[in-house]
Motif scaffolding. Structure first.
Motif, mmCIF file in Angstrom:
data_model
loop_
_atom_site.group_PDB
_atom_site.id
_atom_site.type_symbol
_atom_site.label_atom_id
_atom_site.label_comp_id
_atom_site.label_asym_id
_atom_site.label_seq_id
_atom_site.Cartn_x
_atom_site.Cartn_y
_atom_site.Cartn_z
ATOM 1 N N ASP A 65 22.555 -19.619 18.354
ATOM 2 C CA ASP A 65 21.763 -19.245 17.180
ATOM 3 C C ASP A 65 22.684 -19.272 15.961
ATOM 4 O O ASP A 65 23.659 -18.513 15.881
ATOM 5 C CB ASP A 65 21.196 -17.828 17.400
ATOM 6 C CG ASP A 65 20.240 -17.397 16.304
ATOM 7 O OD1 ASP A 65 20.419 -17.809 15.140
ATOM 8 O OD2 ASP A 65 19.317 -16.625 16.606
ATOM 9 N N LEU A 66 22.384 -20.154 15.010
ATOM 10 C CA LEU A 66 23.225 -20.296 13.818
ATOM 11 C C LEU A 66 23.301 -19.020 12.995
ATOM 12 O O LEU A 66 24.274 -18.790 12.289
ATOM 13 C CB LEU A 66 22.679 -21.421 12.932
ATOM 14 C CG LEU A 66 22.981 -22.858 13.362
ATOM 15 C CD1 LEU A 66 22.178 -23.834 12.506
ATOM 16 C CD2 LEU A 66 24.472 -23.155 13.257
ATOM 17 N N ILE A 67 22.265 -18.203 13.073
ATOM 18 C CA ILE A 67 22.217 -16.992 12.247
ATOM 19 C C ILE A 67 22.893 -15.807 12.937
ATOM 20 O O ILE A 67 23.656 -15.065 12.311
ATOM 21 C CB ILE A 67 20.752 -16.633 11.907
ATOM 22 C CG1 ILE A 67 20.112 -17.769 11.112
ATOM 23 C CG2 ILE A 67 20.656 -15.323 11.120
ATOM 24 C CD1 ILE A 67 18.613 -17.731 11.071
ATOM 25 N N LEU A 68 22.666 -15.647 14.227
ATOM 26 C CA LEU A 68 23.092 -14.423 14.908
ATOM 27 C C LEU A 68 24.377 -14.569 15.729
ATOM 28 O O LEU A 68 25.032 -13.569 16.003
ATOM 29 C CB LEU A 68 21.962 -13.923 15.833
ATOM 30 C CG LEU A 68 20.623 -13.607 15.149
ATOM 31 C CD1 LEU A 68 19.575 -13.237 16.194
ATOM 32 C CD2 LEU A 68 20.776 -12.474 14.135
ATOM 33 N N TYR A 90 30.704 -18.550 15.764
ATOM 34 C CA TYR A 90 30.948 -19.992 15.773
ATOM 35 C C TYR A 90 32.303 -20.293 16.417
ATOM 36 O O TYR A 90 33.261 -19.550 16.226
ATOM 37 C CB TYR A 90 30.982 -20.553 14.345
ATOM 38 C CG TYR A 90 29.665 -20.555 13.598
ATOM 39 C CD1 TYR A 90 28.579 -19.782 14.007
ATOM 40 C CD2 TYR A 90 29.522 -21.328 12.451
ATOM 41 C CE1 TYR A 90 27.380 -19.796 13.297
ATOM 42 C CE2 TYR A 90 28.327 -21.351 11.732
ATOM 43 C CZ TYR A 90 27.257 -20.570 12.159
ATOM 44 O OH TYR A 90 26.081 -20.582 11.462
ATOM 45 N N GLU A 91 32.391 -21.401 17.142
ATOM 46 C CA GLU A 91 33.684 -21.894 17.605
ATOM 47 C C GLU A 91 34.468 -22.435 16.401
ATOM 48 O O GLU A 91 33.910 -22.612 15.315
ATOM 49 C CB GLU A 91 33.498 -23.014 18.646
ATOM 50 C CG GLU A 91 33.033 -22.524 20.001
ATOM 51 C CD GLU A 91 33.086 -23.623 21.055
ATOM 52 O OE1 GLU A 91 33.939 -24.538 20.951
ATOM 53 O OE2 GLU A 91 32.261 -23.582 21.985
ATOM 54 N N SER A 92 35.738 -22.759 16.639
ATOM 55 C CA SER A 92 36.573 -23.235 15.522
ATOM 56 C C SER A 92 37.273 -24.547 15.881
ATOM 57 O O SER A 92 37.099 -25.083 16.975
ATOM 58 C CB SER A 92 37.612 -22.177 15.157
ATOM 59 O OG SER A 92 38.409 -21.878 16.281
ATOM 60 N N ASP A 93 38.059 -25.054 14.929
ATOM 61 C CA ASP A 93 38.885 -26.261 15.097
ATOM 62 C C ASP A 93 38.071 -27.539 15.310
ATOM 63 O O ASP A 93 38.483 -28.434 16.051
ATOM 64 C CB ASP A 93 39.888 -26.097 16.254
ATOM 65 C CG ASP A 93 40.943 -25.059 15.936
ATOM 66 O OD1 ASP A 93 41.353 -24.984 14.759
ATOM 67 O OD2 ASP A 93 41.351 -24.328 16.844
ATOM 68 N N SER A 97 32.549 -24.021 7.179
ATOM 69 C CA SER A 97 33.850 -24.316 6.577
ATOM 70 C C SER A 97 34.982 -23.679 7.385
ATOM 71 O O SER A 97 36.004 -24.320 7.655
ATOM 72 C CB SER A 97 33.876 -23.814 5.131
ATOM 73 O OG SER A 97 35.133 -24.067 4.546
ATOM 74 N N GLN A 98 34.785 -22.440 7.798
ATOM 75 C CA GLN A 98 35.804 -21.738 8.589
ATOM 76 C C GLN A 98 36.004 -22.385 9.959
ATOM 77 O O GLN A 98 37.089 -22.324 10.538
ATOM 78 C CB GLN A 98 35.402 -20.268 8.760
ATOM 79 C CG GLN A 98 35.486 -19.462 7.475
ATOM 80 C CD GLN A 98 34.770 -18.119 7.570
ATOM 81 O OE1 GLN A 98 34.088 -17.826 8.556
ATOM 82 N NE2 GLN A 98 34.896 -17.310 6.526
ATOM 83 N N SER A 99 34.945 -23.024 10.467
ATOM 84 C CA SER A 99 35.001 -23.632 11.795
ATOM 85 C C SER A 99 35.637 -25.019 11.794
ATOM 86 O O SER A 99 35.979 -25.549 12.848
ATOM 87 C CB SER A 99 33.585 -23.750 12.388
ATOM 88 O OG SER A 99 33.071 -22.472 12.683
ATOM 89 N N LEU A 100 35.784 -25.604 10.608
ATOM 90 C CA LEU A 100 36.356 -26.948 10.505
ATOM 91 C C LEU A 100 37.873 -26.906 10.319
ATOM 92 O O LEU A 100 38.403 -26.006 9.659
ATOM 93 C CB LEU A 100 35.744 -27.692 9.316
ATOM 94 C CG LEU A 100 34.346 -28.267 9.509
ATOM 95 C CD1 LEU A 100 33.752 -28.634 8.159
ATOM 96 C CD2 LEU A 100 34.367 -29.492 10.428
ATOM 97 N N LYS A 101 38.537 -27.900 10.882
ATOM 98 C CA LYS A 101 39.948 -28.094 10.562
ATOM 99 C C LYS A 101 40.065 -28.580 9.123
ATOM 100 O O LYS A 101 39.103 -29.093 8.549
ATOM 101 C CB LYS A 101 40.549 -29.187 11.464
ATOM 102 C CG LYS A 101 40.670 -28.838 12.925
ATOM 103 C CD LYS A 101 41.223 -30.054 13.669
ATOM 104 C CE LYS A 101 41.280 -29.810 15.161
ATOM 105 N NZ LYS A 101 41.642 -31.040 15.888
ATOM 106 N N LYS A 102 41.247 -28.465 8.553
ATOM 107 C CA LYS A 102 41.501 -29.066 7.241
ATOM 108 C C LYS A 102 41.260 -30.573 7.345
ATOM 109 O O LYS A 102 41.754 -31.230 8.261
ATOM 110 C CB LYS A 102 42.947 -28.784 6.813
ATOM 111 C CG LYS A 102 43.258 -29.247 5.412
ATOM 112 C CD LYS A 102 44.679 -28.913 5.023
ATOM 113 C CE LYS A 102 44.978 -29.413 3.618
ATOM 114 N NZ LYS A 102 46.371 -29.131 3.218
ATOM 115 N N GLY A 103 40.475 -31.121 6.422
ATOM 116 C CA GLY A 103 40.123 -32.537 6.466
ATOM 117 C C GLY A 103 38.911 -32.837 7.316
ATOM 118 O O GLY A 103 38.437 -33.973 7.373
ATOM 119 N N GLY A 104 38.368 -31.793 7.994
ATOM 120 C CA GLY A 104 37.174 -31.963 8.825
ATOM 121 C C GLY A 104 35.928 -32.191 7.976
ATOM 122 O O GLY A 104 35.894 -31.843 6.784
ATOM 123 N N LEU A 105 34.901 -32.769 8.585
ATOM 124 C CA LEU A 105 33.698 -33.177 7.846
ATOM 125 C C LEU A 105 32.462 -32.402 8.267
ATOM 126 O O LEU A 105 32.275 -32.081 9.450
ATOM 127 C CB LEU A 105 33.427 -34.668 8.079
ATOM 128 C CG LEU A 105 34.497 -35.658 7.657
ATOM 129 C CD1 LEU A 105 34.093 -37.066 8.066
ATOM 130 C CD2 LEU A 105 34.734 -35.595 6.149
#
Length: 254
Positions: free
Chosen positions: A183-186, A189-192, A218-226
């Motif tokens: 659930d995107l709201i509740l 999120y995984e990371s990297d 944004s927090q779940s993406l690596k730097k340079g991630g899309l």
């Protein structure tokens, strides 16, 4: 029962937070659904949902907007493919991809086909959705002709088996994807991630919830991630989330 009470009941019974959705739009859609299934009022509709599993699934499909197809907006997927090439060329380790709110699986399978065509088999694709029944359908990988209309002819022959009125995705593509309820709201999120694809979903949420989701992406993406969003979902304040524009509907984390 008023609509606000109904939303509280749905949160308790289904675990879906309707308070996150745009209010006027949601109310119109719920009232339309209640009328369509023949209920006289919200109370009668709640009783139907309590007793009838088919109605529960119809409600879930209606609320979670399970409208999708392979390579939806093909011209945008071409841009996305170019960005995937760039990420692959710069990445020595396995890339990690998340297809969020993946519905019947057309989107993560589309990504897997792109990766296979590029000769890249070192990706982990996580595909998530709030609806467990829809996820089960995604896992079967069976599609109607209308859902695969954007697949190029040579890819249709290579990646699908035609069985009557169904097209079944090849096992080699299936094996690239892990399906999971989320659930995107509740949920957390995984990371990297190197890539997050979430299209034509966040538009249904109110502004506060949108902002939280974009921040968490944004927090779940690596730097340079899309982050790849839908064709009606331009993020106007993308810099606030640490993004720059890679193209019209693709954002890169700085």
């Amino acid at each position: 029962m008023e609509l606000e009470d109904f939303k509280r009941w749905v949160l308790k019974d289904f675990g879906i937070d309707l308070f996150a959705y745009k209010e006027n739009q949601l109310h119109r859609r719920i009232l339309s659904l209640i009328s369509r299934v023949g209920a006289k009022n919200i109370d009668e509709y709640v009783e139907m949902l309590k007793k009838d599993q088919n109605q529960r699934q119809k409600f879930l499909d209606f609320i979670t907007i399970n409208v999708t197809e392979f390579f939806r907006n093909p011209e945008l997927f071409k841009e996305f493919e170019n960005e995937i090439r760039n990420i692959i060329s710069k990445n020595t380790s396995n890339i990690k991809i998340w297809s969020a709110a993946c519905s019947i699986g057309a989107e993560p399978y589309s990504i897997a086909i792109i990766l296979d065509k590029l000769g890249y088999n070192k990706a982990r694709i996580l595909a998530t959705d709030i609806d467990a029944t829809i996820l089960n359908r995604a896992k079967t990988g069976e599609y109607l002709e209308s859902e695969i209309k954007n697949v190029e002819k040579q890819d249709l022959h290579k990646y699908f088996k035609n069985m009557g009125d169904k097209y079944i995705i090849d096992e080699s593509i299936k094996s690239m994807i892990i399906f999971k309820k989320h659930d995107l709201i509740l949920d957390s999120y995984e990371s990297d991630f190197d890539l997050i694809v979430c299209r034509n979903v966040v538009i249904y949420f109110n502004q506060d919830v949108k902002e939280k989701i974009y921040k968490k992406f944004s927090q779940s993406l690596k730097k340079g991630g899309l982050l790849f969003v839908g064709a009606t979902e331009s993020i106007y304040n993308y810099k606030e989330y640490g993004f720059e524009k890679a193209s019209t509907f693709i954002y890169r984390k700085l």
